[in-house]
Design a protein around this motif. Structure first.
Motif, PDB file in Angstrom:
ATOM      1  N   THR A 192       0.863  -1.185   0.000  1.00 14.19           N
ATOM      2  CA  THR A 192       0.000   0.000   0.000  1.00 14.19           C
ATOM      3  C   THR A 192       0.900   1.235   0.000  1.00 14.19           C
ATOM      4  OG1 THR A 192      -0.186   0.318   2.409  1.00 14.19           O
ATOM      5  CG2 THR A 192      -1.738  -1.228   1.397  1.00 14.19           C
ATOM      6  N   PHE A 272       3.099  -2.278   4.098  1.00 15.45           N
ATOM      7  CA  PHE A 272       2.060  -1.252   4.240  1.00 15.45           C
ATOM      8  C   PHE A 272       2.690   0.109   4.498  1.00 15.45           C
ATOM      9  CE2 PHE A 272      -2.161  -3.462   4.489  1.00 15.45           C
ATOM     10  CZ  PHE A 272      -1.689  -4.700   4.075  1.00 15.45           C
ATOM     11  N   ALA A 274       1.343   3.013   3.095  1.00 13.22           N
ATOM     12  CA  ALA A 274       0.393   4.107   2.871  1.00 13.22           C
ATOM     13  C   ALA A 274       0.205   4.959   4.122  1.00 13.22           C
ATOM     14  CB  ALA A 274      -0.948   3.535   2.431  1.00 13.22           C
ATOM     15  N   VAL A 276      -2.415   6.355   5.638  1.00  9.70           N
ATOM     16  CA  VAL A 276      -3.882   6.298   5.617  1.00  9.70           C
ATOM     17  C   VAL A 276      -4.429   7.357   6.581  1.00  9.70           C
ATOM     18  CG1 VAL A 276      -5.873   4.793   6.005  1.00  9.70           C
ATOM     19  CG2 VAL A 276      -3.698   3.809   5.237  1.00  9.70           C
ATOM     20  N   ALA A 277      -5.431   8.119   6.135  1.00  8.57           N
ATOM     21  CA  ALA A 277      -6.033   9.122   7.021  1.00  8.57           C
ATOM     22  C   ALA A 277      -6.685   8.394   8.197  1.00  8.57           C
ATOM     23  CB  ALA A 277      -7.083   9.916   6.254  1.00  8.57           C
ATOM     24  N   ASP A 305      -8.448   0.438  10.531  1.00  5.51           N
ATOM     25  CA  ASP A 305      -6.994   0.258  10.468  1.00  5.51           C
ATOM     26  C   ASP A 305      -6.723  -0.929   9.551  1.00  5.51           C
ATOM     27  OD1 ASP A 305      -4.278  -0.379  10.888  1.00  5.51           O
ATOM     28  OD2 ASP A 305      -4.325   0.778  12.751  1.00  5.51           O
ATOM     29  N   ILE A 306      -6.262  -0.617   8.339  1.00  4.36           N
ATOM     30  CA  ILE A 306      -6.111  -1.637   7.286  1.00  4.36           C
ATOM     31  C   ILE A 306      -5.009  -2.617   7.656  1.00  4.36           C
ATOM     32  CG2 ILE A 306      -5.735  -1.955   4.807  1.00  4.36           C
ATOM     33  CD1 ILE A 306      -6.551   1.067   4.539  1.00  4.36           C
ATOM     34  N   LEU A 307      -3.908  -2.068   8.167  1.00  7.15           N
ATOM     35  CA  LEU A 307      -2.774  -2.918   8.538  1.00  7.15           C
ATOM     36  C   LEU A 307      -3.163  -3.860   9.680  1.00  7.15           C
ATOM     37  CD1 LEU A 307       0.219  -3.664   8.313  1.00  7.15           C
ATOM     38  CD2 LEU A 307       0.763  -1.699   9.745  1.00  7.15           C
ATOM     39  N   GLU A 326       6.661   9.020  13.196  1.00  5.73           N
ATOM     40  CA  GLU A 326       6.394   9.629  14.504  1.00  5.73           C
ATOM     41  C   GLU A 326       7.168  10.929  14.637  1.00  5.73           C
ATOM     42  OE1 GLU A 326       4.206   8.300  16.381  1.00  5.73           O
ATOM     43  OE2 GLU A 326       4.100   6.231  15.706  1.00  5.73           O
ATOM     44  N   LYS A 337       3.220  -0.900  18.129  1.00  8.95           N
ATOM     45  CA  LYS A 337       2.473  -1.205  16.894  1.00  8.95           C
ATOM     46  C   LYS A 337       2.751  -2.620  16.406  1.00  8.95           C
ATOM     47  CE  LYS A 337       1.944   3.425  15.546  1.00  8.95           C
ATOM     48  NZ  LYS A 337       2.425   4.566  14.838  1.00  8.95           N
ATOM     49  N   LYS A 341      -0.609  -4.685  16.029  1.00 14.69           N
ATOM     50  CA  LYS A 341      -1.057  -4.976  14.661  1.00 14.69           C
ATOM     51  C   LYS A 341      -0.529  -6.315  14.173  1.00 14.69           C
ATOM     52  CE  LYS A 341      -1.247  -0.024  13.582  1.00 14.69           C
ATOM     53  NZ  LYS A 341      -1.618   0.923  12.570  1.00 14.69           N
TER      54      LYS A 341
END
Ligand code: C5P
Length: 400
Positions: A192, A272, A274, A276-277, A305-307, A326, A337, A341
């Motif tokens: 992504t 991943f 991207a 993402v907003a 949260d796509i990831l 960050e 994370k 995730k």
């Protein structure tokens, strides 16, 4: 290197005399070698020497004055598996950086579709000049692999950085290049990249400054190594073409999620990148919002949260890499994370480093593994970091 087609460009620097030896080494490896010489390089080494050693005619001019035959630079550019320019003078480097094509070698550079490797060689002050540095960085940002000059005695009598990499080392680099070329053959990679845009009304959106450069560079690196790539990209100005690339362009986080959900389980590696907003407007107005009131409140709702979804569904044979950007306590947040995730590793880029992050061609990253091992990389071109990241993934994926 047996049967590999190497197009060798020779420019007019004193290191050209070493190219005879380089060609001998390449022929010993059973590579096919064709050479293009700039007119200036013929003062340093004879075309007869180069033709004899390479066992091929040497190409110098666009057309042969004797028989009127034209040399097709487009065909020459299509022929090789790799185009190596060694030695590369500051002059030809500047021409490559600006797209100036006043001789057969520089015209073939613009026509060539294959990967390009360059071995610069010049006097130390020319090599250290910011113009040269900028030109090299520009070519690196196009994906050109640079074999940096080495320190030592220079033809000028000075001692410093500017010597061409030795022919034996060039051969090692070429061998590595061909080894890596197919190292990801048969692997399926889902990436992504870019930002997402979350519509407020038909003409406005919430977005971020992500350009997609890192994700596209990683996709290109995987493709160069033979992988099959699905690139799910938010809105960017970038283009990437490759027979093994499938690009799926999306706008919003929800659209990205649905493409990921439809594909992730048939891929082995997920990267991943991207940006993402995190939130989207709860209502997307059908008509443009008019500017009436002094204040306007838009209520946002959290995006999926796509990831985290991909991590939750991850199977044993899949490798999942996330990114974390960050502004403070980068390592602490990134480690959390990995767990939250269910990642195998995370790339951390901190905005605390100048020249790193959104919009820049360079980045400064660390990669943290599931076992909390941290690998730091110096600030580099995103294209070079893409290669480091893919190296890291291939090592970790094999171990898995
Ligand atoms: O939690 P945070 O947004 O910092 O995590 C960043 C990582 O998660 C990146 O790899 C990003 O691509 C991914 N991400 C995602 N979907 C979101 C938010 C982040 O896939 N909604």
């Amino acid at each position: 290197m047996k049967g590999k087609k190497i197009l060798l460009g020779i420019t007019g620097g004193i290191a050209a005399y070493k190219i005879a030896f380089l060609i001998r080494l390449l022929k010993k490896e059973e590579a096919e070698v064709k050479c293009i010489m700039t007119p200036a390089s013929c003062d340093f080494i004879s075309p007869l020497t180069i033709a004899t050693l390479s066992e091929n005619p040497v190409y110098i001019d666009f057309w042969n004055q004797k028989d009127g035959q034209w040399t097709n630079h487009v065909e020459l550019g299509m022929w090789p598996d790799v185009f190596l320019i060694a030695p590369l003078t500051a002059n030809t480097l500047a021409k490559l950086a600006t797209g100036y094509c006043d001789n057969l070698l520089t015209a073939t550079y613009l026509s060539a579709k294959c990967p390009l490797l360059i071995a610069p060689a010049m006097d130390l002050d020319m090599y250290a000049h910011p113009t040269t540095t900028n030109n090299l960085n520009l070519l690196a940002s196009y994906g050109v692999q640079i074999l940096p000059a080495e320190s030592g005695f220079l033809a000028s009598g000075l001692i410093g950085k500017g010597r061409m990499t030795e022919p034996e080392d060039i051969v090692v680099t070429l061998n590595n290049f061909f080894m890596l070329k197919n190292s990801m053959l048969g692997k399926k990679v889902l990436i992504t990249a870019g930002p997402t845009h979350e519509h407020i009304d038909p003409v406005r959106f919430i977005g971020n400054h992500s350009t997609g450069k890192m994700g596209y560079a990683i996709a290109e690196e995987f493709l160069n190594r033979g992988a099959e790539v699905l690139l799910i990209s938010g809105p960017t100005n970038l283009t990437l073409l490759h027979p093994k690339l499938q690009i799926n362009k999306i706008i919003s986080a929800n659209e990205m999620l649905s493409v990921v959900q439809n594909n992730w389980l048939s891929y082995e590696i997920g990267v991943f990148c991207a940006a993402v907003a995190d939130y989207r407007p709860i209502v997307q107005e059908v008509r443009k919002i008019k500017k009436n009131d002094e204040e306007l409140t838009i209520t946002l709702i959290k995006n999926p949260d796509i990831l985290a979804w991909a991590g939750e569904k991850k199977k044993e044979n899949q490798f999942l890499l996330g990114f974390a950007l960050e502004t403070n306590n980068a390592i602490d947040y990134a480690e959390k994370k990995i767990i939250n995730k269910n990642l195998d590793a995370i790339v951390v880029n901190s905005l605390e480093n100048e020249g790193a992050g959104f919009g820049y061609d360079t980045n400064k990253i660390s990669i943290i593994s599931k076992k909390k091992q941290i690998t730091d990389f110096p600030i580099k071109q995103k294209k070079e970091l893409a290669s480091d990241i893919v190296n890291y993934i291939s090592k970790s994926f094999i171990k898995k």
